[in-house]
Design an enzyme around this catalytic site. Structure first.
Site, PDB file in Angstrom:
ATOM      1  N   ASN A 198       0.862  -1.203  -0.007  1.00 13.88           N
ATOM      2  CA  ASN A 198       0.020  -0.169   0.110  1.00 13.88           C
ATOM      3  C   ASN A 198       0.929   1.139   0.007  1.00 13.88           C
ATOM      4  O   ASN A 198       2.169   1.094   0.033  1.00 13.88           O
ATOM      5  CB  ASN A 198      -1.041  -0.122   1.218  1.00 13.88           C
ATOM      6  CG  ASN A 198      -0.220  -0.243   2.512  1.00 13.88           C
ATOM      7  OD1 ASN A 198       0.562   0.603   2.970  1.00 13.88           O
ATOM      8  ND2 ASN A 198      -0.539  -0.967   3.539  1.00 13.88           N
ATOM      9  N   ASP A 238       1.445  -9.110   1.118  1.00 15.38           N
ATOM     10  CA  ASP A 238       2.447  -7.632   1.749  1.00 15.38           C
ATOM     11  C   ASP A 238       2.621  -8.234   3.246  1.00 15.38           C
ATOM     12  O   ASP A 238       3.730  -8.079   3.709  1.00 15.38           O
ATOM     13  CB  ASP A 238       1.800  -6.524   1.730  1.00 15.38           C
ATOM     14  CG  ASP A 238       2.654  -5.273   1.737  1.00 15.38           C
ATOM     15  OD1 ASP A 238       3.946  -5.381   1.597  1.00 15.38           O
ATOM     16  OD2 ASP A 238       2.030  -4.256   2.493  1.00 15.38           O
ATOM     17  N   THR A 275      -4.518  -8.464  -7.026  1.00 16.11           N
ATOM     18  CA  THR A 275      -5.733  -9.362  -7.376  1.00 16.11           C
ATOM     19  C   THR A 275      -6.261  -9.803  -6.131  1.00 16.11           C
ATOM     20  O   THR A 275      -7.577 -10.485  -6.113  1.00 16.11           O
ATOM     21  CB  THR A 275      -5.343 -10.564  -8.095  1.00 16.11           C
ATOM     22  OG1 THR A 275      -4.187 -11.292  -7.153  1.00 16.11           O
ATOM     23  CG2 THR A 275      -4.887 -10.379  -9.528  1.00 16.11           C
ATOM     24  N   GLY A 276      -5.971  -9.238  -4.603  1.00 20.30           N
ATOM     25  CA  GLY A 276      -6.473  -9.788  -3.715  1.00 20.30           C
ATOM     26  C   GLY A 276      -7.679  -8.756  -3.315  1.00 20.30           C
ATOM     27  O   GLY A 276      -8.351  -8.332  -3.976  1.00 20.30           O
ATOM     28  N   VAL A 277      -7.091  -7.786  -1.984  1.00 17.92           N
ATOM     29  CA  VAL A 277      -8.199  -6.790  -1.446  1.00 17.92           C
ATOM     30  C   VAL A 277      -8.508  -5.735  -2.725  1.00 17.92           C
ATOM     31  O   VAL A 277      -9.470  -5.082  -2.377  1.00 17.92           O
ATOM     32  CB  VAL A 277      -7.795  -6.385  -0.176  1.00 17.92           C
ATOM     33  CG1 VAL A 277      -7.953  -7.449   0.733  1.00 17.92           C
ATOM     34  CG2 VAL A 277      -6.326  -5.642  -0.227  1.00 17.92           C
ATOM     35  N   TYR A 278      -7.398  -5.443  -3.385  1.00 22.26           N
ATOM     36  CA  TYR A 278      -7.445  -4.539  -4.426  1.00 22.26           C
ATOM     37  C   TYR A 278      -8.492  -4.638  -5.601  1.00 22.26           C
ATOM     38  O   TYR A 278      -8.947  -3.825  -6.123  1.00 22.26           O
ATOM     39  CB  TYR A 278      -6.242  -4.061  -5.032  1.00 22.26           C
ATOM     40  CG  TYR A 278      -5.403  -2.972  -4.124  1.00 22.26           C
ATOM     41  CD1 TYR A 278      -5.639  -2.982  -2.724  1.00 22.26           C
ATOM     42  CD2 TYR A 278      -4.486  -2.442  -4.409  1.00 22.26           C
ATOM     43  CE1 TYR A 278      -4.950  -2.185  -1.986  1.00 22.26           C
ATOM     44  CE2 TYR A 278      -3.660  -1.518  -3.850  1.00 22.26           C
ATOM     45  CZ  TYR A 278      -3.829  -1.625  -2.285  1.00 22.26           C
ATOM     46  OH  TYR A 278      -3.141  -0.754  -1.582  1.00 22.26           O
TER      47      TYR A 278
END
Length: 167
Positions: A24, A34, A120-123
């Site tokens: 981030n 991350d 591709t995760g939380v974003y």
């Protein structure tokens, strides 16, 4: 063009010079890949990230790898786009993450780099589109990196990345 390998695994245990984290903007650590990288590298990673932050979406910055095991010497932090439907330049920002990460790897003289599936995760970036962008950008980017390992966290992502390498 670097050789591209697609694997299922843990990016923190890759046998490469540098690993890329989907960071981030604060570079202080987060969830997903991350968070895993920050836990493995230890608290000095967040301290080093804070010292060079912020990192804008599409850009990349490097820190030492701290407690990650050799040969990993560097962590390249890149900030992917938050998916907002595809009409806000998300694809170009994602491609920039891969290009800038390779440029930073070149500055570090890294010859091998491991990437996760950025954003591709939380974003929320659609994994099929992200896989195509990742592979096509790596293939088309001039770099001295000799080996890129795309490290998928799950089998469905591994399949998408592998399929994108065969187009």
């Amino acid at each position: 063009m670097p050789a591209i390998e697609v694997v299922l695994g843990d990016i923190t245990s890759e046998n490469v010079d540098a690993i890329v984290t989907a960071a981030n903007e604060s570079l202080l650590g987060g969830g997903g890949v991350d968070g895993a990288i920050h836990r493995a590298a230890g608290p000095r990673l967040a301290e080093a990230g804070a010292a060079i932050a912020p990192c804008e979406p599409g850009n990349a910055m490097a820190t030492p790898a701290f407690d990650l095991h050799p040969p990993i010497r560097h962590v390249i932090h890149t900030v992917g786009p938050v998916w907002e439907g595809g009409g806000y330049g998300e694809a170009e920002i994602l491609a920039s993450c891969y290009r800038r990460s390779l440029a930073v790897a070149d500055e570090l003289r890294a010859r091998s780099v491991a990437f996760p599936a950025i954003a591709t995760g939380v974003y929320g970036f659609p994994p099929d589109q992200a896989a195509k962008i990742a592979i096509s950008t790596i293939i088309s980017t001039r770099t001295d990196v000799e080996k890129v390992r795309m490290v998928a966290f799950d089998e469905s992502t591994r399949r998408l990345l592998a399929a994108a390498t065969h187009r």
